[in-house]
Design a protein around this motif. Structure first.
Motif, PDB file in Angstrom:
ATOM      1  N   GLY A 118       0.801  -1.216   0.000  1.00 42.29           N
ATOM      2  CA  GLY A 118       0.000   0.000   0.000  1.00 42.29           C
ATOM      3  C   GLY A 118       0.841   1.277   0.000  1.00 42.29           C
ATOM      4  O   GLY A 118       2.069   1.245  -0.134  1.00 42.29           O
ATOM      5  N   PHE A 119       0.168   2.392   0.183  1.00 44.74           N
ATOM      6  CA  PHE A 119       0.761   3.728   0.180  1.00 44.74           C
ATOM      7  C   PHE A 119       1.777   3.874   1.320  1.00 44.74           C
ATOM      8  O   PHE A 119       1.481   3.536   2.463  1.00 44.74           O
ATOM      9  N   CYS A 120       2.964   4.370   0.973  1.00 40.42           N
ATOM     10  CA  CYS A 120       4.061   4.567   1.940  1.00 40.42           C
ATOM     11  C   CYS A 120       4.477   3.265   2.626  1.00 40.42           C
ATOM     12  O   CYS A 120       4.906   3.267   3.783  1.00 40.42           O
ATOM     13  N   GLU A 121       4.331   2.159   1.915  1.00 44.11           N
ATOM     14  CA  GLU A 121       4.793   0.859   2.403  1.00 44.11           C
ATOM     15  C   GLU A 121       5.882   0.348   1.449  1.00 44.11           C
ATOM     16  O   GLU A 121       6.337   1.077   0.577  1.00 44.11           O
ATOM     17  N   SER A 122       6.293  -0.910   1.664  1.00 46.82           N
ATOM     18  CA  SER A 122       7.284  -1.543   0.795  1.00 46.82           C
ATOM     19  C   SER A 122       7.092  -3.048   0.881  1.00 46.82           C
ATOM     20  O   SER A 122       6.222  -3.531   1.615  1.00 46.82           O
ATOM     21  N   THR A 123       7.923  -3.796   0.181  1.00 46.21           N
ATOM     22  CA  THR A 123       7.860  -5.263   0.239  1.00 46.21           C
ATOM     23  C   THR A 123       8.018  -5.778   1.670  1.00 46.21           C
ATOM     24  O   THR A 123       7.568  -6.876   1.988  1.00 46.21           O
ATOM     25  N   GLU A 124       8.644  -4.982   2.548  1.00 44.10           N
ATOM     26  CA  GLU A 124       8.880  -5.409   3.939  1.00 44.10           C
ATOM     27  C   GLU A 124       7.600  -5.786   4.681  1.00 44.10           C
ATOM     28  O   GLU A 124       7.634  -6.623   5.584  1.00 44.10           O
ATOM     29  N   VAL A 125       6.485  -5.162   4.318  1.00 38.81           N
ATOM     30  CA  VAL A 125       5.239  -5.471   5.055  1.00 38.81           C
ATOM     31  C   VAL A 125       4.789  -6.914   4.818  1.00 38.81           C
ATOM     32  O   VAL A 125       3.997  -7.460   5.590  1.00 38.81           O
ATOM     33  N   TRP A 126       5.296  -7.531   3.757  1.00 39.78           N
ATOM     34  CA  TRP A 126       4.904  -8.905   3.423  1.00 39.78           C
ATOM     35  C   TRP A 126       5.915  -9.958   3.881  1.00 39.78           C
ATOM     36  O   TRP A 126       5.645 -11.161   3.748  1.00 39.78           O
ATOM     37  N   ASP A 127       7.088  -9.551   4.376  1.00 40.27           N
ATOM     38  CA  ASP A 127       8.169 -10.498   4.645  1.00 40.27           C
ATOM     39  C   ASP A 127       7.736 -11.666   5.535  1.00 40.27           C
ATOM     40  O   ASP A 127       7.887 -12.831   5.159  1.00 40.27           O
ATOM     41  N   GLU A 128       7.221 -11.364   6.715  1.00 37.46           N
ATOM     42  CA  GLU A 128       6.833 -12.429   7.657  1.00 37.46           C
ATOM     43  C   GLU A 128       5.527 -13.092   7.219  1.00 37.46           C
ATOM     44  O   GLU A 128       5.365 -14.302   7.329  1.00 37.46           O
ATOM     45  N   PHE A 129       4.624 -12.285   6.721  1.00 35.89           N
ATOM     46  CA  PHE A 129       3.294 -12.774   6.325  1.00 35.89           C
ATOM     47  C   PHE A 129       3.375 -13.896   5.291  1.00 35.89           C
ATOM     48  O   PHE A 129       2.635 -14.878   5.351  1.00 35.89           O
ATOM     49  N   THR A 130       4.284 -13.747   4.334  1.00 30.53           N
ATOM     50  CA  THR A 130       4.303 -14.682   3.198  1.00 30.53           C
ATOM     51  C   THR A 130       5.158 -15.927   3.430  1.00 30.53           C
ATOM     52  O   THR A 130       5.102 -16.856   2.618  1.00 30.53           O
ATOM     53  N   LYS A 131       5.937 -15.975   4.505  1.00 28.21           N
ATOM     54  CA  LYS A 131       6.857 -17.110   4.699  1.00 28.21           C
ATOM     55  C   LYS A 131       6.163 -18.468   4.612  1.00 28.21           C
ATOM     56  O   LYS A 131       6.622 -19.345   3.873  1.00 28.21           O
ATOM     57  N   PRO A 132       5.045 -18.711   5.322  1.00 30.11           N
ATOM     58  CA  PRO A 132       4.395 -20.024   5.213  1.00 30.11           C
ATOM     59  C   PRO A 132       3.852 -20.327   3.814  1.00 30.11           C
ATOM     60  O   PRO A 132       3.758 -21.488   3.419  1.00 30.11           O
ATOM     61  N   LEU A 133       3.504 -19.284   3.055  1.00 31.69           N
ATOM     62  CA  LEU A 133       2.969 -19.484   1.700  1.00 31.69           C
ATOM     63  C   LEU A 133       4.050 -19.964   0.731  1.00 31.69           C
ATOM     64  O   LEU A 133       3.752 -20.604  -0.283  1.00 31.69           O
ATOM     65  N   GLN A 134       5.305 -19.665   1.079  1.00 25.36           N
ATOM     66  CA  GLN A 134       6.420 -20.008   0.181  1.00 25.36           C
ATOM     67  C   GLN A 134       6.645 -21.520   0.077  1.00 25.36           C
ATOM     68  O   GLN A 134       7.313 -21.983  -0.842  1.00 25.36           O
ATOM     69  N   LYS A 135       6.089 -22.275   1.022  1.00 29.32           N
ATOM     70  CA  LYS A 135       6.223 -23.739   0.964  1.00 29.32           C
ATOM     71  C   LYS A 135       5.391 -24.323  -0.175  1.00 29.32           C
ATOM     72  O   LYS A 135       5.661 -25.413  -0.661  1.00 29.32           O
ATOM     73  N   GLN A 136       4.356 -23.597  -0.561  1.00 26.82           N
ATOM     74  CA  GLN A 136       3.387 -24.120  -1.531  1.00 26.82           C
ATOM     75  C   GLN A 136       3.378 -23.354  -2.860  1.00 26.82           C
ATOM     76  O   GLN A 136       2.996 -23.905  -3.885  1.00 26.82           O
ATOM     77  N   PHE A 137       3.784 -22.087  -2.818  1.00 27.20           N
ATOM     78  CA  PHE A 137       3.662 -21.221  -3.985  1.00 27.20           C
ATOM     79  C   PHE A 137       4.959 -20.441  -4.231  1.00 27.20           C
ATOM     80  O   PHE A 137       5.776 -20.300  -3.324  1.00 27.20           O
ATOM     81  N   ARG A 138       5.090 -19.938  -5.453  1.00 31.19           N
ATOM     82  CA  ARG A 138       6.108 -18.918  -5.695  1.00 31.19           C
ATOM     83  C   ARG A 138       5.515 -17.587  -5.241  1.00 31.19           C
ATOM     84  O   ARG A 138       4.441 -17.188  -5.706  1.00 31.19           O
ATOM     85  N   VAL A 139       6.197 -16.914  -4.335  1.00 29.20           N
ATOM     86  CA  VAL A 139       5.692 -15.671  -3.759  1.00 29.20           C
ATOM     87  C   VAL A 139       6.612 -14.522  -4.176  1.00 29.20           C
ATOM     88  O   VAL A 139       7.811 -14.533  -3.898  1.00 29.20           O
ATOM     89  N   VAL A 140       6.034 -13.557  -4.863  1.00 32.69           N
ATOM     90  CA  VAL A 140       6.780 -12.386  -5.331  1.00 32.69           C
ATOM     91  C   VAL A 140       6.140 -11.142  -4.719  1.00 32.69           C
ATOM     92  O   VAL A 140       4.914 -11.028  -4.677  1.00 32.69           O
ATOM     93  N   ALA A 141       6.968 -10.228  -4.210  1.00 35.56           N
ATOM     94  CA  ALA A 141       6.464  -8.933  -3.727  1.00 35.56           C
ATOM     95  C   ALA A 141       7.217  -7.832  -4.461  1.00 35.56           C
ATOM     96  O   ALA A 141       8.444  -7.906  -4.602  1.00 35.56           O
TER      97      ALA A 141
END
Length: 259
Positions: free
Chosen positions: A21-44
């Motif tokens: 979102g506005f005034c954010e960066s890929t960092e907001v997704w770092d921890e959130f997406t970790k479990p998803l990486q086991k099943q999917f390719r995750v790009v931010a």
């Protein structure tokens, strides 16, 4: 995880792409997406003007950012994906859906909207631009970040609020004012929702001042195929406020699409 100034990439398989979102960066997704990486390719992606992607930005419009997303996906060899857009990232996602729908397997509006700004919201954007021009980005961040979180979650999420303030304070003034003007001027894309041939996931906080409940209800029924998740005691930052629930909703959405 591959970290680049303009994106992060981890995992393998079918692709989920995250737009901040506005005034954010890929960092907001770092921890959130970790479990998803086991099943999917995750790009931010770092959208133009934000995170470390701040040099030589000429176009902050939602359409310009959507073009940037398309170019980046092509560069990363991604022909089709589920796109997840938080707040302004969702506005970019809707512009992308209008222009490049063939690249979408699904779209998640994560505390976001296909509706344009109201006249009142446009006035507020203009006042905020004036405030940032006069007082600077750091002063703006002092009052901007905390209200994005539901009041009773703020004590528990002090670390996350501090992270958001750090990311926001490091955003160039031109990106802040450019982003505000672009959000103010974005068009109504509810027709894109209604015409969509791919599934939508809507994630809304019941206590989100940025996307009020009545506005959420105006649009979530429009696509032919939509999953809708309303979260109580949640503001605008579900990836931090309700990490497990929002991630599970997204995981189920992706599994429904990808099998």
């Amino acid at each position: 995880m591959t970290k680049h100034t303009t994106y992060t990439s981890a995992g393998s398989g079918d692709t989920i792409v995250f737009l901040h979102g506005f005034c954010e960066s890929t960092e907001v997704w770092d921890e959130f997406t970790k479990p998803l990486q086991k099943q999917f390719r995750v790009v931010a992606l770092n959208l133009p003007g934000f995170g470390n992607n701040t040099s030589g930005i000429a176009d902050y419009s939602m359409e310009g950012m959507a073009d940037y997303v398309k170019e980046k996906l092509e560069e990363l060899g991604i022909k089709k994906c589920i796109l997840v857009g938080h707040s302004m990232g969702g506005y970019v996602g809707m512009a992308f859906a209008e222009k490049y729908s063939s690249m979408l397997s699904g779209l998640c509006l994560f505390h976001s909207s296909a509706l344009p700004d109201t006249d009142e919201k446009k006035d507020n954007r203009n006042k905020t631009i004036e405030f940032v021009e006069k007082h600077g980005v750091e002063k703006f961040m002092q009052s901007f970040i905390e209200p994005l979180f539901y009041s009773e979650n703020r004590e528990r999420l002090k670390k996350e609020i501090a992270l958001m303030k750090k990311i926001g304070t490091n955003t160039p003034k031109e990106s802040v004012t450019g982003g505000l003007a672009a959000m103010r001027d974005r068009k109504d894309r509810t027709d894109v929702l209604a015409a969509a041939k791919y599934p939508f996931l809507f994630i809304f906080g019941k206590d989100d001042g940025a996307v009020p409940l009545d506005k959420a209800l105006e649009q979530c029924h429009l696509p032919d195929n939509s999953m809708v998740y309303f979260l109580g005691q949640t503001g605008h930052m579900g990836m931090f406020e309700r990490t497990y629930e929002t991630r599970k909703a997204l995981e189920k959405f992706a599994e429904t699409i990808y099998g």
